[in-house]
Every structure is written in C-alpha cells, then in structure tokens.
Design a protein around this motif. Sequence first.
Motif, mmCIF file in Angstrom:
data_model
loop_
_atom_site.group_PDB
_atom_site.id
_atom_site.type_symbol
_atom_site.label_atom_id
_atom_site.label_comp_id
_atom_site.label_asym_id
_atom_site.label_seq_id
_atom_site.Cartn_x
_atom_site.Cartn_y
_atom_site.Cartn_z
ATOM 1 N N PHE A 196 0.821 -1.207 0.000
ATOM 2 C CA PHE A 196 0.000 0.000 0.000
ATOM 3 C C PHE A 196 0.859 1.262 0.000
ATOM 4 C CE2 PHE A 196 -2.672 -3.343 1.704
ATOM 5 C CZ PHE A 196 -3.821 -3.179 0.934
ATOM 6 N N ILE A 197 0.470 2.180 -0.870
ATOM 7 C CA ILE A 197 1.203 3.434 -1.030
ATOM 8 C C ILE A 197 0.953 4.317 0.189
ATOM 9 C CG2 ILE A 197 1.466 5.502 -2.453
ATOM 10 C CD1 ILE A 197 0.324 3.826 -4.799
ATOM 11 N N PRO A 198 1.987 4.827 0.859
ATOM 12 C CA PRO A 198 1.785 5.749 1.987
ATOM 13 C C PRO A 198 0.971 6.959 1.540
ATOM 14 C CG PRO A 198 4.062 4.999 1.906
ATOM 15 C CD PRO A 198 3.414 4.527 0.640
ATOM 16 N N SER A 199 0.104 7.428 2.411
ATOM 17 C CA SER A 199 -0.830 8.503 2.045
ATOM 18 C C SER A 199 -0.115 9.765 1.581
ATOM 19 C CB SER A 199 -1.743 8.833 3.235
ATOM 20 O OG SER A 199 -0.964 9.207 4.368
ATOM 21 N N ASP A 200 1.048 10.059 2.152
ATOM 22 C CA ASP A 200 1.732 11.295 1.773
ATOM 23 C C ASP A 200 2.470 11.178 0.437
ATOM 24 O OD1 ASP A 200 3.467 9.465 2.871
ATOM 25 O OD2 ASP A 200 4.760 10.961 3.805
ATOM 26 N N LEU A 201 2.445 10.000 -0.182
ATOM 27 C CA LEU A 201 3.104 9.828 -1.475
ATOM 28 C C LEU A 201 2.106 9.722 -2.628
ATOM 29 C CD1 LEU A 201 5.886 7.196 -0.621
ATOM 30 C CD2 LEU A 201 5.955 9.688 -0.411
ATOM 31 N N THR A 202 0.842 9.781 -2.312
ATOM 32 C CA THR A 202 -0.179 9.565 -3.339
ATOM 33 C C THR A 202 -0.017 10.506 -4.528
ATOM 34 O OG1 THR A 202 -1.765 8.696 -1.743
ATOM 35 C CG2 THR A 202 -2.654 9.574 -3.795
ATOM 36 N N HIS A 203 0.328 11.761 -4.264
ATOM 37 C CA HIS A 203 0.427 12.755 -5.338
ATOM 38 C C HIS A 203 1.871 13.043 -5.738
ATOM 39 C CE1 HIS A 203 -3.833 13.417 -4.904
ATOM 40 N NE2 HIS A 203 -3.676 13.644 -3.611
ATOM 41 N N ASP A 204 2.786 12.139 -5.373
ATOM 42 C CA ASP A 204 4.185 12.330 -5.735
ATOM 43 C C ASP A 204 4.329 12.326 -7.261
ATOM 44 O OD1 ASP A 204 6.935 10.922 -6.478
ATOM 45 O OD2 ASP A 204 7.194 11.967 -4.568
ATOM 46 N N PRO A 205 5.012 13.322 -7.826
ATOM 47 C CA PRO A 205 5.132 13.391 -9.292
ATOM 48 C C PRO A 205 5.827 12.181 -9.903
ATOM 49 C CG PRO A 205 6.549 15.013 -8.220
ATOM 50 C CD PRO A 205 5.649 14.476 -7.165
ATOM 51 N N ASP A 206 6.774 11.568 -9.186
ATOM 52 C CA ASP A 206 7.438 10.382 -9.725
ATOM 53 C C ASP A 206 6.474 9.193 -9.791
ATOM 54 O OD1 ASP A 206 9.782 11.743 -10.037
ATOM 55 O OD2 ASP A 206 10.658 11.075 -8.142
ATOM 56 N N LEU A 207 5.599 9.091 -8.802
ATOM 57 C CA LEU A 207 4.594 8.035 -8.827
ATOM 58 C C LEU A 207 3.591 8.290 -9.957
ATOM 59 C CD1 LEU A 207 3.397 5.485 -7.531
ATOM 60 C CD2 LEU A 207 2.085 6.981 -5.995
ATOM 61 N N LEU A 208 3.206 9.553 -10.128
ATOM 62 C CA LEU A 208 2.301 9.898 -11.222
ATOM 63 C C LEU A 208 2.933 9.542 -12.566
ATOM 64 C CD1 LEU A 208 -0.262 11.197 -12.337
ATOM 65 C CD2 LEU A 208 0.878 13.422 -12.167
ATOM 66 N N ARG A 209 4.208 9.822 -12.709
ATOM 67 C CA ARG A 209 4.904 9.493 -13.961
ATOM 68 C C ARG A 209 4.876 7.984 -14.198
ATOM 69 N NH1 ARG A 209 8.607 10.468 -17.822
ATOM 70 N NH2 ARG A 209 10.397 9.091 -18.048
ATOM 71 N N LEU A 210 5.124 7.206 -13.151
ATOM 72 C CA LEU A 210 5.093 5.750 -13.285
ATOM 73 C C LEU A 210 3.719 5.297 -13.764
ATOM 74 C CD1 LEU A 210 6.968 3.223 -12.598
ATOM 75 C CD2 LEU A 210 5.533 2.997 -10.565
ATOM 76 N N LEU A 244 11.916 5.371 -8.350
ATOM 77 C CA LEU A 244 10.934 5.431 -7.262
ATOM 78 C C LEU A 244 11.355 4.534 -6.098
ATOM 79 C CD1 LEU A 244 8.074 6.784 -6.830
ATOM 80 C CD2 LEU A 244 7.139 4.528 -7.336
ATOM 81 N N ILE A 245 11.839 3.350 -6.411
ATOM 82 C CA ILE A 245 12.270 2.418 -5.368
ATOM 83 C C ILE A 245 13.445 3.005 -4.584
ATOM 84 C CG2 ILE A 245 13.305 0.147 -4.971
ATOM 85 C CD1 ILE A 245 11.737 -0.817 -7.464
ATOM 86 N N ALA A 246 14.399 3.565 -5.311
ATOM 87 C CA ALA A 246 15.562 4.164 -4.644
ATOM 88 C C ALA A 246 15.173 5.372 -3.812
ATOM 89 C CB ALA A 246 16.602 4.548 -5.693
ATOM 90 N N LYS A 247 14.253 6.160 -4.315
ATOM 91 C CA LYS A 247 13.845 7.399 -3.644
ATOM 92 C C LYS A 247 13.153 7.124 -2.315
ATOM 93 C CE LYS A 247 11.077 11.579 -4.513
ATOM 94 N NZ LYS A 247 10.228 12.276 -5.517
ATOM 95 N N TYR A 248 12.348 6.070 -2.274
ATOM 96 C CA TYR A 248 11.545 5.808 -1.075
ATOM 97 C C TYR A 248 11.914 4.476 -0.420
ATOM 98 C CZ TYR A 248 8.718 9.707 -2.662
ATOM 99 O OH TYR A 248 8.293 10.946 -3.050
ATOM 100 N N GLU A 249 13.211 4.211 -0.391
ATOM 101 C CA GLU A 249 13.688 2.955 0.190
ATOM 102 C C GLU A 249 13.231 2.787 1.631
ATOM 103 O OE1 GLU A 249 17.925 0.613 0.941
ATOM 104 O OE2 GLU A 249 17.882 2.581 -0.038
ATOM 105 N N PRO A 253 9.012 0.648 1.865
ATOM 106 C CA PRO A 253 9.847 -0.536 1.612
ATOM 107 C C PRO A 253 9.260 -1.483 0.570
ATOM 108 C CG PRO A 253 9.604 -0.131 3.967
ATOM 109 C CD PRO A 253 8.624 0.767 3.282
ATOM 110 N N SER A 254 7.939 -1.454 0.417
ATOM 111 C CA SER A 254 7.309 -2.383 -0.521
ATOM 112 C C SER A 254 7.141 -1.783 -1.911
ATOM 113 C CB SER A 254 5.944 -2.832 0.011
ATOM 114 O OG SER A 254 5.091 -1.716 0.217
ATOM 115 N N ALA A 255 7.835 -0.670 -2.195
ATOM 116 C CA ALA A 255 7.725 -0.038 -3.510
ATOM 117 C C ALA A 255 8.148 -0.993 -4.625
ATOM 118 C CB ALA A 255 8.568 1.233 -3.559
ATOM 119 N N GLY A 256 9.148 -1.812 -4.371
ATOM 120 C CA GLY A 256 9.596 -2.770 -5.385
ATOM 121 C C GLY A 256 8.500 -3.737 -5.779
#
Length: 661
Positions: A196-210, A244-249, A253-256
């Motif tokens: 599950f994506i942390p709530s504060d990352l929902t609108h992260d531009p890198d996640l949006l790009r992905l 994204l994985i490197a940014k939010y290691e 942790p489950s970004a991968g």
Amino acid sequence: MSDHSSVPGGPAPWVGFCNPQAAGLTDSTVQWAQDAGLPVPGFQGTAEAARAVRPGVHAGWLFPLADRALLRIISDYSLWLATLEVDPPASLHQAQSGEITISEQASLAHAQETVDPPPTPYTTAYNDIRIRAQGRVPASDFPTWHLRLLTARNGFPATSDPVFDEPVEPEAEGRLLPELNAVPLFPFVEVADDCFIPSDLTHDPDLLRLHQLAARLCAAVDVEFSKGWRSLDTDRFQQAGADLIAKYEKEWPSAGRYVEGLKALMHGQACWNRDKTGASMTSPSRSSAAIADASPQGEEFARALHRSSPSGARALADFLSIYGVVEKLLADDLAEFATPAQRERVLRMLDYTVHGGKMSRAILVTEATRLLTDPKDPDLAPILSGGLLLGWCIEILEAYLQVIDDVLDHSRTRRGKPCWYLREEVGRINAICDGMILRSLVFRLLRRTLGGSPEYLDLVELFQLASYVTELGQAEDTDGMRTRDPAKADMGYFLGVARNKGAYYTFRLPVEAALVVTGWSHRNEVDVVTLRHLFLILSEYYQSQNDMLDFRDDLRSAGKEGTDIQEGKSTWLLATARQHASSRQWQKIAENYGRDPEEAVETVKAVYHDLDMEARFSEYRREVETVVADLTQKISTEAPLVGQICRLAWTMSTRVGSIVT
C-alpha cells in the motif's frame, strides 16, 4: 505476500498464464450484476453480450496469483465500470424513467460515505464492492486507497505526459484498449501484493509518472512483453520504477513489489488482448530455449513428441514457461509458515528434484485439458492454465515419490545427477523429510490455485488416491526387495506391483484430472470401467518397458543406473523367466538374484539372453498394441475426444524409449 521481483525476468513467467480461479467467474459477476439491478441487458440488449465482455477472465490475466475472493471483487468492479459506459439511448431512457445520468453516477461514486445518495442499483452495487474491498485493506490505509481507486477510474493520460511533456510514440496512437482496461485496476495491485502506497506519497510526481507510463503501455494493444522490455516507453517505465524504489527505500519498503506488480498487470493486459484475438501466448524462441534448458533429455524428447504430436510439444513449452508462477506461489505459502532459511532450502530442493525429466505426465494432463476444452469457451484461458498447474502438481508428486524411492533403492543417480539424499547437506533422514514436504507442496499448490473452484475437492481426492495407491505399490515392491524372494516372481505379483506403481499417477491421474478441471466429466458420458482398464494395461507395459531398459543397460542414457537384479526387484523379466525357464535355469536365477557381485548379475542376465527375452518382449508388445487399440476404439465410440487422449497416452508411453521420469 507476493514479491514478483523474486521471479527471474520479471513478468516473463506469466506468458500464457491466466489465473485458473477465474474460470466461471464471469457468470458469477453477471449474476451479481443482475441481482443488484445493474443494466446488464444494456449491452446490445442481452446478458449474453455482457458475458462476452468476460470481466472474470480479464481479472485472471491481470492478477494471475490472486485468490478467488479478490478476483471476484475485481471482476465485479470491472463490470460495474462497464455499466457506466452504456450507449446514450440507454442513458436517456434511464434518465426519463427516474434513473440517474452517467454524470450523476460518477458523482455518486465519488461521494463520501457520510452522504446519503439515492438508493440506485449503481450505488447499491458499488457499496457492496467497497465493503468487500475494505475487508482486504488495512483500516488505516483504506481512506487513501479508496481515493486512489476513485481517481484511477478516471484514468491516467495515455497519450501525453504533462509532468515531463514527452511526446507519445507514434505507433501507440489510436490503439486504446477496448471495453476492459487495466488502468482503473491499478490500486488492486496494492491489495494483491500487500504494498500500500503511503498517504503522503499519493500525489508524488514520480509516482504519477510511473502510472502515466504504465497507462501508455496498457494502451498499446500489441506490445510484445514476452520478448523483453525494449521499447522507449518500457525503458522509461523501468527507469521510473527504479528511481521510485531508490527514492523511497525507507518510507515505502514495498515499492519494489508495487512496481513489479504493475509490470505483471501490464503484461497481463497484453496477454488479454492476445487472448481476445486468439493469438498464441507463447514465444516460439522462448519455448525452444525452455525445452533445451529443462534437462539433457528434454529437447530430444520434445523432438520425438513433435513428430507424433506437435501440440504435445507446444504443451511442454507452455508447461515449462510457468515454473516461475509455481515457484512464486509456493514461496509465498512457505513465507507464512517456514523460516526464511527453511523457505530457501525447500525452494532449492524443489528446483533440484522436479527438473531434468521428460515430464510426460505433465504433458498428458496439459494436452488432455486442451483437447477437452472448446476453443470457443470464454473461460478457455483459465482452464488451460489450470491444466498447466495440475501438470506441476503431478511433477511435484513424482518428485516426492522419486526422492523416497531413491532412498529405499539405494540409487546413485536420478536424471543424470546424484540423487537428492546423496548431496552432502542432505543425507537419508533429511531426504525422507524433504519427500514428505514435497508431498505437502502438492496440496498447498492445489489449494492456492484451485481452492476456490467447484472442482477443488474432486482434484484433491484424485491426488490423494494416486499418492496412496502408488505408496502401496512402492511398499510391496520394497518388501519384495527386502526378502529377496524369487518365489515372489510370478506374473500376478509383478502385475499387481506394476499397476499400483504406475497406473494411478502415470495415467489415471493426468487424464482424470483433465476431465475434472475442464468440467467434461460432468457434462458427458465416458466408459470409466474401460478407461481404467486401459490405464492398467498401459501401466503394465510401461513398467515392463522400464525393466527391459534396465536389462539392456539403457538406463544410463536416462540419467539412472539399472540395479533391478542386485536389489531383487520384481520385474517383467523375472516373472517371464519364471514361466519359461527350465529347472536348471531357474536355479541359477534363484542362487544369484538379489546379490551385488557383478558375476551374479551377469549370470542372471545370461539366463535372460538364453530365454531370448528381446523376442519375448516384442511379442508381448504386439499383444499389448492389439488390446490397447481395441480398448481405445471402444472408448472412442462414445467419447472421441477421450479416445484421442488415450491414443496420446499410448504414444507417449512408447515414444519415451527410456524411463519416464
């Protein structure tokens, strides 16, 4: 918890694999929609047209490892979304009859739970989906997850990239997905893979790009995911995921797992698009490589099989291609109960013991499943995938039987390598424990892949019976070795052992499992008595053929040393010698059978040569061919497809030319 990244090659193992638990799911979803009052007949005026959308199969392609309950939520949600896209005249009719318009439906779907919307079929159905989904999401994550679900329904731009203002590739223009789209289902990756994506990352531009890159890839109908991630967009996706994985290691942790889950979902969408066109799921080049790498015998056997059954050779390629799925499912299961070290050890043991053979039983169940399934069946993909998984269940069952058999027989090699118990880190006691674990893995794999299907209990019963009867045959065979009693050399004793050791798990289990998983046995009549009689005849011939290979010293080509004489085994040659040997010849056998010295073995073989066992075996084979042809013809009269499977079973048992391992 899933971890797609642990599977080498990312989504490659999903080539041609649709979740077997998706079979029959579309009908359940259509019934749910009708019960909720959704305008299912709005699709060209019939519920049958709604079934043609096949939301259940779509869910099976996108989420190949999910359980049936989650697949059901996804399938229902997909059809709910489709009902919002009814044609304008239908929408106008709904508005005139007091129903809400599409824009109002959308606003209700976005409404907060505190709002009391009008009790329409749309809101009733959506609330049912929301409540079931809420039970799969941690309470703290649900509000933001639900918001992402609503946002994803509006989609991500697939023809532009406002964040980076990059042009879309020309070949992707105008090829947007028809009917069912993977994009609104992105949030279910979080549920399926517990990431599950942390709530504060929902609108992260890198996640949006992905997400935008994933949406663009989903929009390209004919992207060849199975041949690698080589296009410009796939390279961008890979890089964006790595960033994204490197940014939010630490923060995520489950970004991968999320990135790999999206990758698998996109690959599933590509397979879904091919499924709709009837195109092949398997890359020929990949299939050839998979066969060649399977074992020293695999490629040779595939060529022989191809000469008699081209589709059987394809079945072997498809079967080998999903091993990553099997390994992944069992790794997830072990993670719940085993320590990390034990999990890794069991997976190494699985990999060592299941590979290297000809996998004829797996091919038989896979090919039988294909033959028994109507190519026009809307559930064709999950049913065929179910056949592939049953093939691996049979191969794992065989690995269990072989690990134990090698310990009991003091065998030295199996499939061209040292027996499992001879490995320095294993030993006899651990090997016996490992064999028991292999047997349990069979039923865990059945539970995780077909546990939600109506055929599950019948399949469990089949596997239990096959294991039980084969164990009885092995026990009887071992008792004969222990006593080294030539008096147990009569043909009746040999046939009893051969039938129990081979008939059930070599022939009856693959064929009857295919009859069950396809639902064929419930829809059609088949002469079960004649069919099972045929299995007994095939098992007798199968064992006698292996006995002849031991006599000829041909087992080395199959990666196994022949030791029947030294171990005092009940064999076709011993039973035949009992019938035809003179008193003096039989005395030589009795004095030397079951002894290790080379001169004792050669004395017995000399008697076999004097009795012209090669000629006697050729005569026996001709007799068996006649009986098999008669039984197959009788079966074919009532069930031509089953007769075709019987001919394939006979072809495979004779094409093997060495032990079927």
